[in-house]
Design a protein around this motif. Structure first.
Motif, PDB file in Angstrom:
ATOM      1  N   LYS A 146      35.744  38.126  45.286  1.00 23.17           N
ATOM      2  CA  LYS A 146      36.120  38.860  46.503  1.00 23.17           C
ATOM      3  C   LYS A 146      34.908  39.302  47.329  1.00 23.17           C
ATOM      4  CE  LYS A 146      39.903  38.084  44.577  1.00 23.17           C
ATOM      5  NZ  LYS A 146      40.405  36.713  44.827  1.00 23.17           N
ATOM      6  N   GLU A 147      33.817  39.559  46.651  1.00 22.41           N
ATOM      7  CA  GLU A 147      32.604  40.008  47.335  1.00 22.41           C
ATOM      8  C   GLU A 147      32.125  38.986  48.364  1.00 22.41           C
ATOM      9  OE1 GLU A 147      29.537  40.817  44.500  1.00 22.41           O
ATOM     10  OE2 GLU A 147      28.201  41.661  46.014  1.00 22.41           O
ATOM     11  N   ASN A 148      32.390  37.726  48.099  1.00 19.14           N
ATOM     12  CA  ASN A 148      31.913  36.672  49.011  1.00 19.14           C
ATOM     13  C   ASN A 148      32.968  36.184  49.999  1.00 19.14           C
ATOM     14  OD1 ASN A 148      29.133  36.109  48.578  1.00 19.14           O
ATOM     15  ND2 ASN A 148      29.651  35.317  46.548  1.00 19.14           N
ATOM     16  N   GLN A 176      45.185  48.405  45.886  1.00 21.70           N
ATOM     17  CA  GLN A 176      43.947  49.213  45.849  1.00 21.70           C
ATOM     18  C   GLN A 176      43.256  49.319  47.206  1.00 21.70           C
ATOM     19  OE1 GLN A 176      41.834  48.899  41.725  1.00 21.70           O
ATOM     20  NE2 GLN A 176      42.566  46.863  42.250  1.00 21.70           N
ATOM     21  N   VAL A 177      43.470  48.304  48.074  1.00 22.59           N
ATOM     22  CA  VAL A 177      42.833  48.371  49.407  1.00 22.59           C
ATOM     23  C   VAL A 177      43.341  49.574  50.206  1.00 22.59           C
ATOM     24  CG1 VAL A 177      42.177  45.948  49.724  1.00 22.59           C
ATOM     25  CG2 VAL A 177      44.528  46.657  50.222  1.00 22.59           C
ATOM     26  N   ALA A 178      44.577  50.018  49.884  1.00 26.22           N
ATOM     27  CA  ALA A 178      45.170  51.131  50.637  1.00 26.22           C
ATOM     28  C   ALA A 178      44.837  52.484  50.014  1.00 26.22           C
ATOM     29  CB  ALA A 178      46.693  50.950  50.714  1.00 26.22           C
ATOM     30  N   ASP A 179      44.116  52.474  48.908  1.00 24.66           N
ATOM     31  CA  ASP A 179      43.785  53.706  48.194  1.00 24.66           C
ATOM     32  C   ASP A 179      42.277  53.971  48.336  1.00 24.66           C
ATOM     33  OD1 ASP A 179      43.215  55.720  46.408  1.00 24.66           O
ATOM     34  OD2 ASP A 179      44.239  54.790  44.700  1.00 24.66           O
ATOM     35  N   ASP A 186      34.672  44.907  44.814  1.00 23.72           N
ATOM     36  CA  ASP A 186      35.692  43.948  45.248  1.00 23.72           C
ATOM     37  C   ASP A 186      36.666  44.586  46.236  1.00 23.72           C
ATOM     38  OD1 ASP A 186      34.630  42.007  43.597  1.00 23.72           O
ATOM     39  OD2 ASP A 186      35.971  42.480  41.930  1.00 23.72           O
ATOM     40  N   THR A 187      37.135  45.782  45.881  1.00 25.02           N
ATOM     41  CA  THR A 187      38.088  46.473  46.749  1.00 25.02           C
ATOM     42  C   THR A 187      37.464  46.791  48.103  1.00 25.02           C
ATOM     43  OG1 THR A 187      39.077  47.451  44.771  1.00 25.02           O
ATOM     44  CG2 THR A 187      39.651  48.456  46.885  1.00 25.02           C
ATOM     45  N   VAL A 188      36.234  47.265  48.074  1.00 25.86           N
ATOM     46  CA  VAL A 188      35.542  47.604  49.330  1.00 25.86           C
ATOM     47  C   VAL A 188      35.377  46.354  50.204  1.00 25.86           C
ATOM     48  CG1 VAL A 188      33.312  48.350  50.279  1.00 25.86           C
ATOM     49  CG2 VAL A 188      34.389  49.643  48.411  1.00 25.86           C
ATOM     50  N   ALA A 189      35.066  45.227  49.568  1.00 22.87           N
ATOM     51  CA  ALA A 189      34.881  43.977  50.320  1.00 22.87           C
ATOM     52  C   ALA A 189      36.187  43.529  50.966  1.00 22.87           C
ATOM     53  CB  ALA A 189      34.351  42.885  49.388  1.00 22.87           C
ATOM     54  N   ALA A 192      37.174  45.892  53.857  1.00 23.86           N
ATOM     55  CA  ALA A 192      36.363  45.634  55.053  1.00 23.86           C
ATOM     56  C   ALA A 192      36.798  44.346  55.739  1.00 23.86           C
ATOM     57  CB  ALA A 192      34.884  45.544  54.658  1.00 23.86           C
ATOM     58  N   LEU A 193      37.155  43.356  54.953  1.00 22.47           N
ATOM     59  CA  LEU A 193      37.563  42.077  55.554  1.00 22.47           C
ATOM     60  C   LEU A 193      38.904  42.215  56.274  1.00 22.47           C
ATOM     61  CD1 LEU A 193      37.017  39.097  56.075  1.00 22.47           C
ATOM     62  CD2 LEU A 193      38.072  38.578  53.863  1.00 22.47           C
ATOM     63  N   ASN A 194      39.848  42.954  55.682  1.00 21.82           N
ATOM     64  CA  ASN A 194      41.122  43.190  56.376  1.00 21.82           C
ATOM     65  C   ASN A 194      40.876  43.825  57.741  1.00 21.82           C
ATOM     66  OD1 ASN A 194      43.170  42.155  54.673  1.00 21.82           O
ATOM     67  ND2 ASN A 194      43.065  43.953  53.334  1.00 21.82           N
TER      68      ASN A 194
END
Ligand code: CA
Length: 220
Positions: A146-148, A176-179, A186-189, A192-194
């Motif tokens: 996910k980082e990439n 997790q993206v909504a939390d 991974d979640t932060v990446a 940010a992409l969304n």
């Protein structure tokens, strides 16, 4: 609230699966074999495979890149959508998992359409660009580290022609993206992409609540 968002998707999901998923015996056996692997959750869901096959057919894809092949479920769905002289380029770094995939490609009669590059996907994508293969692909499926994702996205935009499609997997990341309390890399990446995709005028987008969240991004 609209009727659609009032649907209890969780309660209805078994109905959706029972009444629309056509998974054949080959894919079922691959699913079962992969389920014994501790990382089985990395396998895409059957309804997602069927959806991606439909999408690839809808856009008439002839050249596809898959980033993250694992044991091959998604690659079989994508390769089946190709014309017989079509090409699927699979990027992965794991010899064991892609060994399983290769066995099923053979059995499915798809080996001639699929080319596997065992290397970091960024190296493979950069090599394609150095080779002048800009705008020569129709579809990219991104389902690796996910980082990439953002780096894969930027290269995919160059490799796709206008109207080309990117399919991103795991964009809701188990919620997790909504939390905001979840701050791992991974979640932060993905979060940010969304956000980036929402404002990115180079693409038309839709984020679908299927499986673990699937974003379609069509290059303008
Ligand atoms: Ca995935």
């Amino acid at each position: 609230m609209s009727n659609t968002s009032a649907l209890d998707l969780q309660a209805l999901y078994p109905y959706l699966l029972a009444n629309s998923v056509r998974e054949d015996s080959l894919l079922q056996r691959l699913q079962d074999e992969t389920a014994r692997d501790p990382l089985a959750r990395m396998q895409i869901a059957p309804e997602q495979g069927q959806f991606m096959e439909l999408i690839a057919r809808l856009i008439g894809a002839r050249r596809i890149i898959e980033i993250g092949t694992f044991t091959g479920y998604s690659s079989i769905c994508l390769a089946r959508a190709l014309p017989d002289d079509g090409q699927l380029l699979c990027c992965d770094i794991d010899e064991h998992w892609t060994g399983i995939a290769q066995r099923y490609w053979e059995e499915a009669g798809l080996s001639h359409r699929i080319h596997l590059r065992l290397a970091p996907a960024l190296d493979t994508l950069d090599a394609l660009l150095r080779d002048g293969q800009h705008k020569s692909f129709d579809l990219v499926f991104i389902d690796a580290d996910k980082e990439n994702y953002d780096a894969y996205y930027e290269r995919s935009l160059q490799l796709l022609g206008p109207g080309g499609l990117i399919i991103f997997d795991n964009m809701l990341w188990s919620g997790q993206v909504a939390d905001e309390s979840v701050q791992d890399i991974d979640t932060v990446a993905l979060r940010a992409l969304n956000l980036k995709l929402k404002g990115d005028q180079r693409v038309d987008i839709s984020l679908l609540p299927m499986a673990d969240g699937i974003t379609l991004a069509r290059k303008r």
